[in-house]
Design a protein around this motif. Structure first.
Motif, PDB file in Angstrom:
ATOM      1  N   HIS A  81       0.821  -1.213   0.000  1.00 41.62           N
ATOM      2  CA  HIS A  81       0.000   0.000   0.000  1.00 41.62           C
ATOM      3  C   HIS A  81       0.857   1.267   0.000  1.00 41.62           C
ATOM      4  O   HIS A  81       0.536   2.235  -0.697  1.00 41.62           O
ATOM      5  CB  HIS A  81      -0.970   0.010   1.175  1.00 41.62           C
ATOM      6  N   ILE A  82       1.944   1.271   0.750  1.00 34.25           N
ATOM      7  CA  ILE A  82       2.836   2.442   0.750  1.00 34.25           C
ATOM      8  C   ILE A  82       3.432   2.643  -0.638  1.00 34.25           C
ATOM      9  O   ILE A  82       3.474   3.770  -1.146  1.00 34.25           O
ATOM     10  CB  ILE A  82       3.937   2.292   1.829  1.00 34.25           C
ATOM     11  N   TYR A  83       3.850   1.562  -1.278  1.00 31.72           N
ATOM     12  CA  TYR A  83       4.408   1.658  -2.630  1.00 31.72           C
ATOM     13  C   TYR A  83       3.401   2.290  -3.587  1.00 31.72           C
ATOM     14  O   TYR A  83       3.720   3.226  -4.321  1.00 31.72           O
ATOM     15  CB  TYR A  83       4.822   0.264  -3.129  1.00 31.72           C
ATOM     16  N   HIS A  84       2.172   1.767  -3.590  1.00 26.42           N
ATOM     17  CA  HIS A  84       1.167   2.273  -4.527  1.00 26.42           C
ATOM     18  C   HIS A  84       0.714   3.693  -4.184  1.00 26.42           C
ATOM     19  O   HIS A  84       0.444   4.488  -5.099  1.00 26.42           O
ATOM     20  CB  HIS A  84      -0.028   1.324  -4.599  1.00 26.42           C
ATOM     21  N   LEU A  85       0.626   4.035  -2.903  1.00 28.39           N
ATOM     22  CA  LEU A  85       0.250   5.393  -2.533  1.00 28.39           C
ATOM     23  C   LEU A  85       1.330   6.396  -2.940  1.00 28.39           C
ATOM     24  O   LEU A  85       1.022   7.491  -3.422  1.00 28.39           O
ATOM     25  CB  LEU A  85      -0.038   5.482  -1.027  1.00 28.39           C
ATOM     26  N   ARG A  86       2.594   6.021  -2.768  1.00 24.25           N
ATOM     27  CA  ARG A  86       3.693   6.915  -3.185  1.00 24.25           C
ATOM     28  C   ARG A  86       3.732   7.048  -4.706  1.00 24.25           C
ATOM     29  O   ARG A  86       3.937   8.136  -5.241  1.00 24.25           O
ATOM     30  CB  ARG A  86       5.033   6.408  -2.659  1.00 24.25           C
ATOM     31  N   LYS A  87       3.534   5.938  -5.405  1.00 22.41           N
ATOM     32  CA  LYS A  87       3.508   5.951  -6.868  1.00 22.41           C
ATOM     33  C   LYS A  87       2.367   6.849  -7.357  1.00 22.41           C
ATOM     34  O   LYS A  87       2.545   7.629  -8.294  1.00 22.41           O
ATOM     35  CB  LYS A  87       3.322   4.521  -7.370  1.00 22.41           C
ATOM     36  N   ARG A  88       1.233   6.757  -6.712  1.00 22.07           N
ATOM     37  CA  ARG A  88       0.068   7.579  -7.061  1.00 22.07           C
ATOM     38  C   ARG A  88       0.365   9.060  -6.826  1.00 22.07           C
ATOM     39  O   ARG A  88       0.022   9.909  -7.631  1.00 22.07           O
ATOM     40  CB  ARG A  88      -1.115   7.116  -6.228  1.00 22.07           C
TER      41      ARG A  88
END
Length: 79
Positions: free
Chosen positions: A62-69
């Motif tokens: 989730h941290i990866y995808h939130l940062r990517k977003r």
């Protein structure tokens, strides 16, 4: 079992259910991250490896995808 430990488990469940009600993916990921964080704490207090491992993996995802977003949204906005 200690009432505080049980309460953390219930908070994790509630945050997970709340995440499932979100239509927008960013909100879902944020609330599921909160839920996973509480599951990690709950798993540590219970000394349950599977809870800790799965919670940590979900947190990382989730941290990866939130940062990517966030990065992609920042690139779309002109200064």
């Amino acid at each position: 079992m200690n009432i505080y430990v049980e309460t953390l488990g219930y908070i994790a469940i509630a945050a997970g259910f709340f995440a499932a009600t979100k239509k927008e993916m960013g909100e879902f990921r944020f609330w599921h991250l909160i839920s996973s964080f509480f599951y990690v704490i709950y798993g540590v207090l219970l000394k349950s490896g599977p809870l800790v491992i799965s919670g940590l993996i979900f947190c990382i995802i989730h941290i990866y995808h939130l940062r990517k977003r966030r990065v992609s949204h920042n690139k779309e906005r002109p200064l």
